[in-house]
Design a protein around this motif. Structure first.
Motif, PDB file in Angstrom:
ATOM      1  N   ALA A  20      39.728  60.218  14.363  1.00 29.33           N
ATOM      2  CA  ALA A  20      40.958  60.874  13.889  1.00 29.33           C
ATOM      3  C   ALA A  20      41.576  61.724  14.998  1.00 29.33           C
ATOM      4  O   ALA A  20      42.803  61.730  15.184  1.00 29.33           O
ATOM      5  CB  ALA A  20      40.647  61.733  12.666  1.00 29.33           C
ATOM      6  N   LEU A  21      40.728  62.422  15.754  1.00 31.44           N
ATOM      7  CA  LEU A  21      41.220  63.236  16.882  1.00 31.44           C
ATOM      8  C   LEU A  21      41.914  62.360  17.909  1.00 31.44           C
ATOM      9  O   LEU A  21      43.024  62.649  18.361  1.00 31.44           O
ATOM     10  CB  LEU A  21      40.036  63.917  17.578  1.00 31.44           C
ATOM     11  N   GLU A  22      41.239  61.267  18.277  1.00 36.14           N
ATOM     12  CA  GLU A  22      41.772  60.355  19.290  1.00 36.14           C
ATOM     13  C   GLU A  22      43.090  59.732  18.826  1.00 36.14           C
ATOM     14  O   GLU A  22      43.987  59.480  19.620  1.00 36.14           O
ATOM     15  CB  GLU A  22      40.716  59.276  19.590  1.00 36.14           C
ATOM     16  N   LEU A  23      43.215  59.536  17.524  1.00 34.45           N
ATOM     17  CA  LEU A  23      44.415  58.900  16.971  1.00 34.45           C
ATOM     18  C   LEU A  23      45.503  59.923  16.624  1.00 34.45           C
ATOM     19  O   LEU A  23      46.576  59.554  16.143  1.00 34.45           O
ATOM     20  CB  LEU A  23      44.044  58.095  15.710  1.00 34.45           C
ATOM     21  N   GLY A  24      45.218  61.205  16.847  1.00 34.20           N
ATOM     22  CA  GLY A  24      46.210  62.248  16.560  1.00 34.20           C
ATOM     23  C   GLY A  24      46.430  62.452  15.072  1.00 34.20           C
ATOM     24  O   GLY A  24      47.520  62.855  14.646  1.00 34.20           O
ATOM     25  N   LEU A  25      45.392  62.193  14.263  1.00 35.90           N
ATOM     26  CA  LEU A  25      45.554  62.280  12.800  1.00 35.90           C
ATOM     27  C   LEU A  25      44.837  63.477  12.178  1.00 35.90           C
ATOM     28  O   LEU A  25      44.827  63.629  10.951  1.00 35.90           O
ATOM     29  CB  LEU A  25      45.018  60.996  12.143  1.00 35.90           C
ATOM     30  N   MET A  26      44.250  64.302  13.028  1.00 29.79           N
ATOM     31  CA  MET A  26      43.413  65.386  12.503  1.00 29.79           C
ATOM     32  C   MET A  26      44.185  66.317  11.565  1.00 29.79           C
ATOM     33  O   MET A  26      43.616  66.842  10.607  1.00 29.79           O
ATOM     34  CB  MET A  26      42.820  66.147  13.687  1.00 29.79           C
TER      35      MET A  26
END
Ligand SMILES: N[C@@H](CCC(=O)N[C@@H](CS)C(=O)NCC(=O)O)C(=O)O
Length: 172
Positions: A20-26
């Motif tokens: 989620a962090l890597e995908l900017g969804l946090m």
């Protein structure tokens, strides 16, 4: 808001958080701690297996396990981000399967100690799981995966499996 049922030590929950962090969804995900041993935990309604991670979508639909959740998050982010398309996909999914398998075996060793009284524990069973961890690590050492600037699902899963071994079996 999506709700992620997890716990800080879970390697699979950590994989979902890193994805989620890597995908900017946090910022779209609220993390709600779950106790997998509590029979009254709503987790058991959200996921009949009573396992974490489990993701609760806005309409109440739940997704599990971690592989399905990371696939969903990649889809939300437009697709083909941490789970690449084409040939590279299978190398990443294979690496994820190997890393998850190492984490599964390590977890079973932890559970052997947690759920079985000392007299009930099986050295054979623990050795069987040790074999999976040792062979998995040897295979990775023989052919180390490249760690690119932007990690994909295989590398993320591997980082989580190694982190879990450090957490539970540091120095072993
Ligand atoms: N294949 C699952 C494994 C999940 C798993 O084993 N989670 C553990 C915590 S790290 C769990 O919920 N254990 C409780 C139980 O098995 O009852 C995944 O990838 O999500």
């Amino acid at each position: 808001m999506l709700v992620l049922r997890s716990s800080p030590a879970s390697p699979f929950g950590r994989k979902v958080k890193m994805a989620a962090l890597e995908l900017g969804l946090m910022d779209k995900i609220e993390i709600v701690a779950a106790d997998t041993t509590d029979p009254n935990e709503v987790l058991r309604e959200q996921n009949p297996l009573g396992k974490i991670p489990t993701l609760v979508l806005e309409d109440g639909v739940t997704l599990f396990d971690s592989r399905v959740i990371v696939d969903y998050l990649d889809h939300l982010a437009g697709g083909g981000k941490i789970i690449p398309a084409g040939e590279a996909r299978f190398a990443q999914l294979r690496l994820q399967a190997l890393a998850d398998g190492i984490a599964d075996a390590a977890l079973l060793k932890v559970y052997e100690g947690r759920f079985r009284a000392e007299t009930e524990r099986s050295a054979n069973w623990v050795a069987h799981q040790d074999g999976k961890v040792a062979r998995g690590l040897a295979a990775l050492e023989a052919a180390p995966p490249a760690f690119p600037d932007r990690p994909r699902i295989g590398e993320i899963a591997l980082a989580c499996a190694l982190g879990y071994l450090d957490l539970r079996f540091a120095g072993a």
